[in-house]
Design a protein around this motif. Structure first.
Motif, PDB file in Angstrom:
ATOM      1  N   LYS A   1       0.925  -1.766  -0.180  1.00  0.00           N
ATOM      2  CA  LYS A   1       0.212   0.348  -0.037  1.00  0.00           C
ATOM      3  C   LYS A   1       0.474   0.994  -0.054  1.00  0.00           C
ATOM      4  O   LYS A   1       1.293   1.442   0.100  1.00  0.00           O
ATOM      5  CB  LYS A   1      -0.764   0.231   1.272  1.00  0.00           C
ATOM      6  CG  LYS A   1      -2.009  -1.068   1.301  1.00  0.00           C
ATOM      7  CD  LYS A   1      -3.155  -0.836   2.516  1.00  0.00           C
ATOM      8  CE  LYS A   1      -3.809  -2.180   2.946  1.00  0.00           C
ATOM      9  NZ  LYS A   1      -4.223  -2.355   4.221  1.00  0.00           N
TER      10      LYS A   1
ATOM     11  N   TRP B   1       0.833   5.376   1.461  1.00  0.00           N
ATOM     12  CA  TRP B   1       0.468   5.927   2.283  1.00  0.00           C
ATOM     13  C   TRP B   1       0.421   7.661   1.936  1.00  0.00           C
ATOM     14  O   TRP B   1       1.940   7.418   1.646  1.00  0.00           O
ATOM     15  CB  TRP B   1       0.962   5.664   3.393  1.00  0.00           C
ATOM     16  CG  TRP B   1       0.302   4.566   4.247  1.00  0.00           C
ATOM     17  CD1 TRP B   1       0.980   2.855   3.929  1.00  0.00           C
ATOM     18  CD2 TRP B   1      -0.890   4.112   4.693  1.00  0.00           C
ATOM     19  NE1 TRP B   1      -0.076   2.062   4.274  1.00  0.00           N
ATOM     20  CE2 TRP B   1      -1.370   2.751   4.698  1.00  0.00           C
ATOM     21  CE3 TRP B   1      -2.263   5.401   4.977  1.00  0.00           C
ATOM     22  CZ2 TRP B   1      -2.080   2.366   5.529  1.00  0.00           C
ATOM     23  CZ3 TRP B   1      -3.099   4.795   5.815  1.00  0.00           C
ATOM     24  CH2 TRP B   1      -3.256   3.623   5.997  1.00  0.00           C
ATOM     25  N   SER B   2      -0.753   8.481   1.925  1.00  0.00           N
ATOM     26  CA  SER B   2       0.241   9.959   2.194  1.00  0.00           C
ATOM     27  C   SER B   2      -0.890  10.138   2.383  1.00  0.00           C
ATOM     28  O   SER B   2      -2.392  10.347   2.549  1.00  0.00           O
ATOM     29  CB  SER B   2       0.158  10.224   0.821  1.00  0.00           C
ATOM     30  OG  SER B   2       0.547  11.706   0.285  1.00  0.00           O
ATOM     31  N   ASP B   3      -0.310  11.160   3.953  1.00  0.00           N
ATOM     32  CA  ASP B   3      -0.853  11.864   4.886  1.00  0.00           C
ATOM     33  C   ASP B   3      -1.838  11.366   5.693  1.00  0.00           C
ATOM     34  O   ASP B   3      -3.339  11.716   5.916  1.00  0.00           O
ATOM     35  CB  ASP B   3      -1.428  13.123   4.106  1.00  0.00           C
ATOM     36  CG  ASP B   3      -0.949  13.898   3.728  1.00  0.00           C
ATOM     37  OD1 ASP B   3       0.501  13.705   4.668  1.00  0.00           O
ATOM     38  OD2 ASP B   3      -1.103  14.866   2.722  1.00  0.00           O
ATOM     39  N   GLY B   4      -1.655   9.488   5.795  1.00  0.00           N
ATOM     40  CA  GLY B   4      -2.452   8.920   6.463  1.00  0.00           C
ATOM     41  C   GLY B   4      -3.937   8.371   5.986  1.00  0.00           C
ATOM     42  O   GLY B   4      -4.688   7.604   5.911  1.00  0.00           O
ATOM     43  N   VAL B   5      -3.638   7.979   3.877  1.00  0.00           N
ATOM     44  CA  VAL B   5      -4.778   7.676   3.193  1.00  0.00           C
ATOM     45  C   VAL B   5      -4.013   6.551   2.322  1.00  0.00           C
ATOM     46  O   VAL B   5      -2.975   7.508   1.721  1.00  0.00           O
ATOM     47  CB  VAL B   5      -4.557   9.014   2.794  1.00  0.00           C
ATOM     48  CG1 VAL B   5      -6.349   8.789   1.746  1.00  0.00           C
ATOM     49  CG2 VAL B   5      -6.219   9.698   3.412  1.00  0.00           C
ATOM     50  N   VAL B   6      -4.627   6.049   2.385  1.00  0.00           N
ATOM     51  CA  VAL B   6      -4.047   5.042   0.840  1.00  0.00           C
ATOM     52  C   VAL B   6      -4.218   5.019  -0.293  1.00  0.00           C
ATOM     53  O   VAL B   6      -5.604   5.958  -0.878  1.00  0.00           O
ATOM     54  CB  VAL B   6      -4.744   3.556   1.701  1.00  0.00           C
ATOM     55  CG1 VAL B   6      -3.930   2.773   0.471  1.00  0.00           C
ATOM     56  CG2 VAL B   6      -4.396   2.699   3.068  1.00  0.00           C
ATOM     57  N   THR B   7      -3.564   5.247  -0.962  1.00  0.00           N
ATOM     58  CA  THR B   7      -3.009   5.820  -2.303  1.00  0.00           C
ATOM     59  C   THR B   7      -3.223   5.306  -3.594  1.00  0.00           C
ATOM     60  O   THR B   7      -4.067   5.542  -4.249  1.00  0.00           O
ATOM     61  CB  THR B   7      -2.529   6.842  -2.678  1.00  0.00           C
ATOM     62  OG1 THR B   7      -0.745   7.025  -2.636  1.00  0.00           O
ATOM     63  CG2 THR B   7      -2.771   8.720  -1.479  1.00  0.00           C
TER      64      THR B   7
ATOM     65  N   ASN C   1      -0.042  10.302  10.889  1.00  0.00           N
ATOM     66  CA  ASN C   1      -0.291  10.162   9.723  1.00  0.00           C
ATOM     67  C   ASN C   1       0.417   9.355   9.225  1.00  0.00           C
ATOM     68  O   ASN C   1       2.080  10.027   8.966  1.00  0.00           O
ATOM     69  CB  ASN C   1      -0.547  11.828   8.738  1.00  0.00           C
ATOM     70  CG  ASN C   1      -1.909  12.293   9.648  1.00  0.00           C
ATOM     71  OD1 ASN C   1      -2.988  11.322   9.914  1.00  0.00           O
ATOM     72  ND2 ASN C   1      -1.988  13.023   9.339  1.00  0.00           N
TER      73      ASN C   1
ATOM     74  N   SER D   1       3.669   8.234   5.521  1.00  0.00           N
ATOM     75  CA  SER D   1       3.301   8.397   4.630  1.00  0.00           C
ATOM     76  C   SER D   1       4.256   7.448   4.180  1.00  0.00           C
ATOM     77  O   SER D   1       5.300   7.382   5.109  1.00  0.00           O
ATOM     78  CB  SER D   1       4.119   9.492   4.299  1.00  0.00           C
ATOM     79  OG  SER D   1       2.681  10.656   4.652  1.00  0.00           O
TER      80      SER D   1
END
Length: 67
Positions: free
Chosen positions: A27, A29-35, A60, A62
């Motif tokens: 995965k 991750w960017s700032d706590g969100v899966v991109t 978060n 990254s």
């Protein structure tokens, strides 16, 4: 003759097992969100966790996380 055949068969199986490729689920991750979620390959002897490169700032994530 049977012993020779069995020995060759065992050697062939061992060679196939020693050169296997392992698929890892990764995965981004960017700032706590899966991109992005994807499959990456690693070769025998390597662990999926060795490909992980995560930094955590303020809770978060990254980077890249593989399992």
């Amino acid at each position: 003759m049977k012993r020779v055949f069995m020995t060759l068969a065992v050697v062939a199986v061992l060679c196939m097992l020693s050169s296997c490729v392992k698929n890892c689920q990764c995965k981004d991750w960017s700032d706590g969100v899966v991109t992005r979620t994807y499959t990456d390959e690693t070769f025998s002897g390597d662990k999926c966790s060795n490909m992980t490169d995560i930094q955590t700032v303020g809770g978060n994530k990254s980077g890249k996380e593989c399992s």
